[in-house]
Scaffold this active site. Sequence first.
Site, PDB file in Angstrom:
ATOM      1  N   SER A 164       1.527  -3.285  -2.937  1.00  0.00           N
ATOM      2  CA  SER A 164       2.247  -3.959  -1.861  1.00  0.00           C
ATOM      3  C   SER A 164       1.479  -5.214  -1.450  1.00  0.00           C
ATOM      4  CB  SER A 164       2.420  -3.036  -0.655  1.00  0.00           C
ATOM      5  OG  SER A 164       1.176  -2.833  -0.002  1.00  0.00           O
ATOM      6  N   CYS A 165       2.192  -6.127  -0.786  1.00  0.00           N
ATOM      7  CA  CYS A 165       1.558  -7.343  -0.260  1.00  0.00           C
ATOM      8  C   CYS A 165       2.298  -7.715   1.016  1.00  0.00           C
ATOM      9  CB  CYS A 165       1.574  -8.463  -1.288  1.00  0.00           C
ATOM     10  SG  CYS A 165       3.231  -8.967  -1.815  1.00  0.00           S
ATOM     11  N   ALA A 166       2.493  -8.995   1.271  1.00  0.00           N
ATOM     12  CA  ALA A 166       3.217  -9.405   2.481  1.00  0.00           C
ATOM     13  C   ALA A 166       4.727  -9.297   2.294  1.00  0.00           C
ATOM     14  CB  ALA A 166       2.828 -10.831   2.868  1.00  0.00           C
ATOM     15  N   GLY A 168       6.249  -9.039  -1.359  1.00  0.00           N
ATOM     16  CA  GLY A 168       6.663  -8.660  -2.707  1.00  0.00           C
ATOM     17  C   GLY A 168       6.260  -9.564  -3.856  1.00  0.00           C
ATOM     18  N   TRP A 193       4.499  -5.738   3.637  1.00  0.00           N
ATOM     19  CA  TRP A 193       4.099  -5.482   5.013  1.00  0.00           C
ATOM     20  C   TRP A 193       5.155  -5.938   6.017  1.00  0.00           C
ATOM     21  CZ3 TRP A 193       1.520  -2.802   8.311  1.00  0.00           C
ATOM     22  CH2 TRP A 193       1.326  -3.278   9.609  1.00  0.00           C
TER      23      TRP A 193
END
Length: 208
Positions: A164-166, A168, A193
């Site tokens: 995961s990141c901010a 995608g 996120w």
Amino acid sequence: MPLQRLLLAGARRAVFGSAAPALRGLLGIQPLQFSTICGQIDTSTQSTHTAQSSETAMERTTDSTRVGKSLRKGLNSIKGNWHNFCTAVYKDVTYKELKNLLNSKKIMLIDVRNTWEIIECGKIPGSVNIPLNEVGEALQMNPEDFKEKYNEIKPSKSDSLMFSCAAGMRSKKALDIAISLGFTRSQHYAGGWKEWSTYEHSEKKQGN
């Protein structure tokens, strides 16, 4: 080769030409025998050149074999990586699916944002922070180094990974890296996120 035979013939005449009668007398042989001996010298020299040519050809064949083996090894490596990409599951995970997976403790969630982003914004509970530029190296570390750096047990290639990141983008890149290294049971949370925090905030409001 014609040129070599001409040079040999010239050298023979230069060496034996004027001294031929004296040599025949010393050796006690007839003119025809003397010519035969000289011919045998020429033949022996030509045989030596032929043998050297054969050795050179064998060396070239050996070199070609080595190159061929290296190429086959490289192609097999590419084929293996391509197979990993083809067999991997590229299904985006939803918020609810991720929450259920985290509760079941069946996955390792890796947050690939920078550390400062996590400090400022927060993180998904249970996630491990491995910035995107460290993912490739981290997944190839030995277990002891991984544990020391990230304070988690290093995943094996049979484990289920979630990135995961901010929002995608970076998690998709991390997914591609993982799959290329043989972690074929990997997925990514495309919402990141931003989606997670939105849903969590909404659920808390509804709970109140």
